[in-house]
Design a protein around this motif. Structure first.
Motif, PDB file in Angstrom:
ATOM      1  N   PHE A  33       7.366  -3.603   1.867  1.00 62.32           N
ATOM      2  CA  PHE A  33       6.198  -2.840   2.318  1.00 62.32           C
ATOM      3  C   PHE A  33       5.053  -3.785   2.670  1.00 62.32           C
ATOM      4  N   GLN A  34       4.391  -3.474   3.792  1.00 60.43           N
ATOM      5  CA  GLN A  34       3.246  -4.272   4.231  1.00 60.43           C
ATOM      6  C   GLN A  34       1.981  -3.428   4.169  1.00 60.43           C
ATOM      7  N   PRO A  35       0.931  -3.913   3.508  1.00 60.25           N
ATOM      8  CA  PRO A  35      -0.312  -3.144   3.478  1.00 60.25           C
ATOM      9  C   PRO A  35      -0.972  -3.119   4.851  1.00 60.25           C
ATOM     10  N   PHE A  36      -1.601  -2.008   5.174  1.00 63.03           N
ATOM     11  CA  PHE A  36      -2.275  -1.895   6.477  1.00 63.03           C
ATOM     12  C   PHE A  36      -3.532  -1.066   6.305  1.00 63.03           C
ATOM     13  N   TRP A  37      -4.649  -1.597   6.757  1.00 65.88           N
ATOM     14  CA  TRP A  37      -5.953  -0.939   6.670  1.00 65.88           C
ATOM     15  C   TRP A  37      -6.329  -0.452   8.062  1.00 65.88           C
ATOM     16  N   ILE A  38      -6.608   0.833   8.222  1.00 65.17           N
ATOM     17  CA  ILE A  38      -6.902   1.397   9.546  1.00 65.17           C
ATOM     18  C   ILE A  38      -8.291   0.943  10.007  1.00 65.17           C
ATOM     19  N   PRO A  39      -8.363   0.132  11.075  1.00 63.96           N
ATOM     20  CA  PRO A  39      -9.646  -0.435  11.491  1.00 63.96           C
ATOM     21  C   PRO A  39     -10.384   0.377  12.554  1.00 63.96           C
ATOM     22  N   SER A  40      -9.666   1.273  13.262  1.00 66.87           N
ATOM     23  CA  SER A  40     -10.288   1.980  14.387  1.00 66.87           C
ATOM     24  C   SER A  40      -9.929   3.454  14.354  1.00 66.87           C
ATOM     25  N   GLY A  41     -10.522   4.210  15.282  1.00 66.43           N
ATOM     26  CA  GLY A  41     -10.325   5.657  15.305  1.00 66.43           C
ATOM     27  C   GLY A  41      -9.287   6.130  16.295  1.00 66.43           C
ATOM     28  N   SER A  42      -8.388   5.256  16.747  1.00 69.10           N
ATOM     29  CA  SER A  42      -7.447   5.643  17.803  1.00 69.10           C
ATOM     30  C   SER A  42      -6.397   6.638  17.342  1.00 69.10           C
ATOM     31  N   MET A  43      -6.219   6.802  16.008  1.00 70.13           N
ATOM     32  CA  MET A  43      -5.213   7.737  15.502  1.00 70.13           C
ATOM     33  C   MET A  43      -5.837   8.940  14.801  1.00 70.13           C
ATOM     34  N   LYS A  44      -7.124   9.178  14.978  1.00 74.76           N
ATOM     35  CA  LYS A  44      -7.732  10.382  14.418  1.00 74.76           C
ATOM     36  C   LYS A  44      -7.071  11.610  15.030  1.00 74.76           C
ATOM     37  N   ASP A  45      -6.916  12.740  14.332  1.00 74.22           N
ATOM     38  CA  ASP A  45      -7.333  12.881  12.946  1.00 74.22           C
ATOM     39  C   ASP A  45      -6.203  12.640  11.955  1.00 74.22           C
ATOM     40  N   THR A  46      -5.069  12.136  12.465  1.00 72.20           N
ATOM     41  CA  THR A  46      -3.954  11.806  11.578  1.00 72.20           C
ATOM     42  C   THR A  46      -4.357  10.708  10.612  1.00 72.20           C
ATOM     43  N   LEU A  47      -4.977   9.661  11.147  1.00 78.91           N
ATOM     44  CA  LEU A  47      -5.442   8.532  10.345  1.00 78.91           C
ATOM     45  C   LEU A  47      -6.915   8.283  10.649  1.00 78.91           C
ATOM     46  N   LEU A  48      -7.686   8.075   9.603  1.00 76.37           N
ATOM     47  CA  LEU A  48      -9.118   7.830   9.741  1.00 76.37           C
ATOM     48  C   LEU A  48      -9.444   6.371   9.457  1.00 76.37           C
ATOM     49  N   ILE A  49     -10.546   5.904  10.025  1.00 78.59           N
ATOM     50  CA  ILE A  49     -11.007   4.550   9.708  1.00 78.59           C
ATOM     51  C   ILE A  49     -11.208   4.449   8.197  1.00 78.59           C
ATOM     52  N   GLY A  50     -10.613   3.435   7.606  1.00 77.94           N
ATOM     53  CA  GLY A  50     -10.741   3.257   6.159  1.00 77.94           C
ATOM     54  C   GLY A  50      -9.550   3.745   5.367  1.00 77.94           C
ATOM     55  N   ASP A  51      -8.574   4.386   6.035  1.00 75.41           N
ATOM     56  CA  ASP A  51      -7.330   4.740   5.349  1.00 75.41           C
ATOM     57  C   ASP A  51      -6.548   3.462   5.041  1.00 75.41           C
ATOM     58  N   PHE A  52      -5.969   3.402   3.868  1.00 77.27           N
ATOM     59  CA  PHE A  52      -5.152   2.255   3.461  1.00 77.27           C
ATOM     60  C   PHE A  52      -3.746   2.760   3.169  1.00 77.27           C
ATOM     61  N   LEU A  53      -2.772   2.137   3.782  1.00 76.79           N
ATOM     62  CA  LEU A  53      -1.396   2.592   3.601  1.00 76.79           C
ATOM     63  C   LEU A  53      -0.448   1.408   3.493  1.00 76.79           C
ATOM     64  N   PHE A  54       0.767   1.698   3.044  1.00 76.25           N
ATOM     65  CA  PHE A  54       1.823   0.704   3.033  1.00 76.25           C
ATOM     66  C   PHE A  54       2.837   1.069   4.111  1.00 76.25           C
ATOM     67  N   VAL A  55       3.224   0.077   4.906  1.00 76.55           N
ATOM     68  CA  VAL A  55       4.167   0.278   5.988  1.00 76.55           C
ATOM     69  C   VAL A  55       5.573   0.008   5.471  1.00 76.55           C
ATOM     70  N   ASN A  56       6.464   0.960   5.666  1.00 74.97           N
ATOM     71  CA  ASN A  56       7.854   0.840   5.232  1.00 74.97           C
ATOM     72  C   ASN A  56       8.615  -0.067   6.195  1.00 74.97           C
ATOM     73  N   LYS A  57       8.848  -1.321   5.787  1.00 81.94           N
ATOM     74  CA  LYS A  57       9.495  -2.295   6.664  1.00 81.94           C
ATOM     75  C   LYS A  57      11.017  -2.163   6.647  1.00 81.94           C
ATOM     76  N   MET A  58      11.536  -1.354   5.731  1.00 82.37           N
ATOM     77  CA  MET A  58      12.987  -1.156   5.668  1.00 82.37           C
ATOM     78  C   MET A  58      13.459  -0.112   6.691  1.00 82.37           C
ATOM     79  N   ALA A  59      12.524   0.671   7.236  1.00 84.42           N
ATOM     80  CA  ALA A  59      12.897   1.808   8.081  1.00 84.42           C
ATOM     81  C   ALA A  59      13.664   1.397   9.336  1.00 84.42           C
ATOM     82  N   TYR A  60      13.254   0.290   9.972  1.00 87.98           N
ATOM     83  CA  TYR A  60      13.861  -0.098  11.243  1.00 87.98           C
ATOM     84  C   TYR A  60      14.606  -1.432  11.164  1.00 87.98           C
TER      85      TYR A  60
END
Length: 278
Positions: A33-60
């Motif tokens: 898993f890779q940590p990822f901090w959302i820096p911009s609003g390009s994915m609103k309203d699914t993801l907001l600036i300041g959302d912190f998530l872990f990226v599942n690197k095993m998926a692909y």
């Protein structure tokens, strides 16, 4: 053993502990898993600036892009994934590959700049994509749209970069109510998600894109505020993204902060902790 010897042994053990902790953290980040901090609003309203998530690197599965890039400009550190794993670059294949699904929210390596981007997978290899009057068409057929109400947020600087949101209801002063129209878009495989509209602009009407084999087409959910596959790389966009550039799938938001720092606890968004990414 003398006091001096005990101090030296204690120092050596501390260094060893830190070293192995960094190795374990590096392996965890590279493989799982890779940590990822959302820096911009390009994915609103699914993801907001300041959302912190872990990226599942095993998926692909894994490619050179699975190696972490370490960028700390303040300390002069800029280690790119290609510096570590560039020997695996160029064949557009993956180890233990998993097939991405349309509608996945994916973190990928920008084909030109090498920066990490997060967008939604819209079209698969061999398909055509076109925007007509703000409506997505895949293989010549318009996707299903339904009214999703309004997305509202306070106007003003957001996140560490102090980015200001664009508003459909015109320029709005700090503290005002910034509004965007929201629709529910349903992709051909049945995946539904919200998209936002700000205004009519060139990206709402495009030519026909044909996705090459081994590549994917990505778009942001905040359609009028996203640099994505609608803009070719030659025009400083994203263009088509090779399979090997995928890093992983965003599955769940772990933490969210509406302030300039994650340590400003009074700005935490408690309703977004452990929220699934759809």
């Amino acid at each position: 053993m003398t006091t001096e010897g005990k101090k030296q042994n204690g120092f050596v053990e501390t260094v060893k502990t830190i070293f192995w902790a960094l190795v374990i953290a590096g392996v965890f980040r590279s493989v799982f898993f890779q940590p990822f901090w959302i820096p911009s609003g390009s994915m609103k309203d699914t993801l907001l600036i300041g959302d912190f998530l872990f990226v599942n690197k095993m998926a692909y599965g894994y490619s050179y892009a699975s190696c972490p890039s370490v960028r700390m400009p303040r300390f002069g550190v800029n280690i790119d994934a290609k510096d570590l794993c560039g020997v695996f670059d160029g064949d557009n294949t993956r180890f233990l590959p998993g097939v991405p699904e349309r509608g996945d929210v994916v973190v990928f390596r920008h084909p030109a700049t090498g920066l990490d981007y997060i967008k939604r997978l819209i079209a698969m290899p061999g398909e055509t994509v076109q925007m007509k009057k703000g409506v997505l068409h895949i293989d010549g057929k318009a996707v299903e749209l339904a009214d999703g109400g309004l997305f509202e947020e306070p106007a003003g600087p957001q996140g560490p970069q102090g980015l200001r949101p664009r508003c459909e209801n015109g320029p709005v002063g700090d503290g005002g109510n910034c509004v965007k129209s929201r629709q529910i878009e349903t992709l051909p495989n049945g995946v539904s998600h919200g998209i936002l509209n700000i205004t009519n602009q060139s990206s709402d009407n495009t030519g026909v894109f044909t996705v090459p084999e081994g590549h994917f087409f990505f778009m942001g959910d905040n359609r009028d505020n996203s640099t994505d596959s609608r803009v070719p790389r030659a025009a400083r966009g994203v263009g088509f993204v090779p399979f090997e550039n995928l890093i992983g799938r965003a599955d769940r938001i772990m933490f969210s902060s509406a302030g300039r720092s994650m340590f400003f606890f009074w700005t935490w968004r408690g309703d977004r902790f452990f929220k699934a990414v759809n």
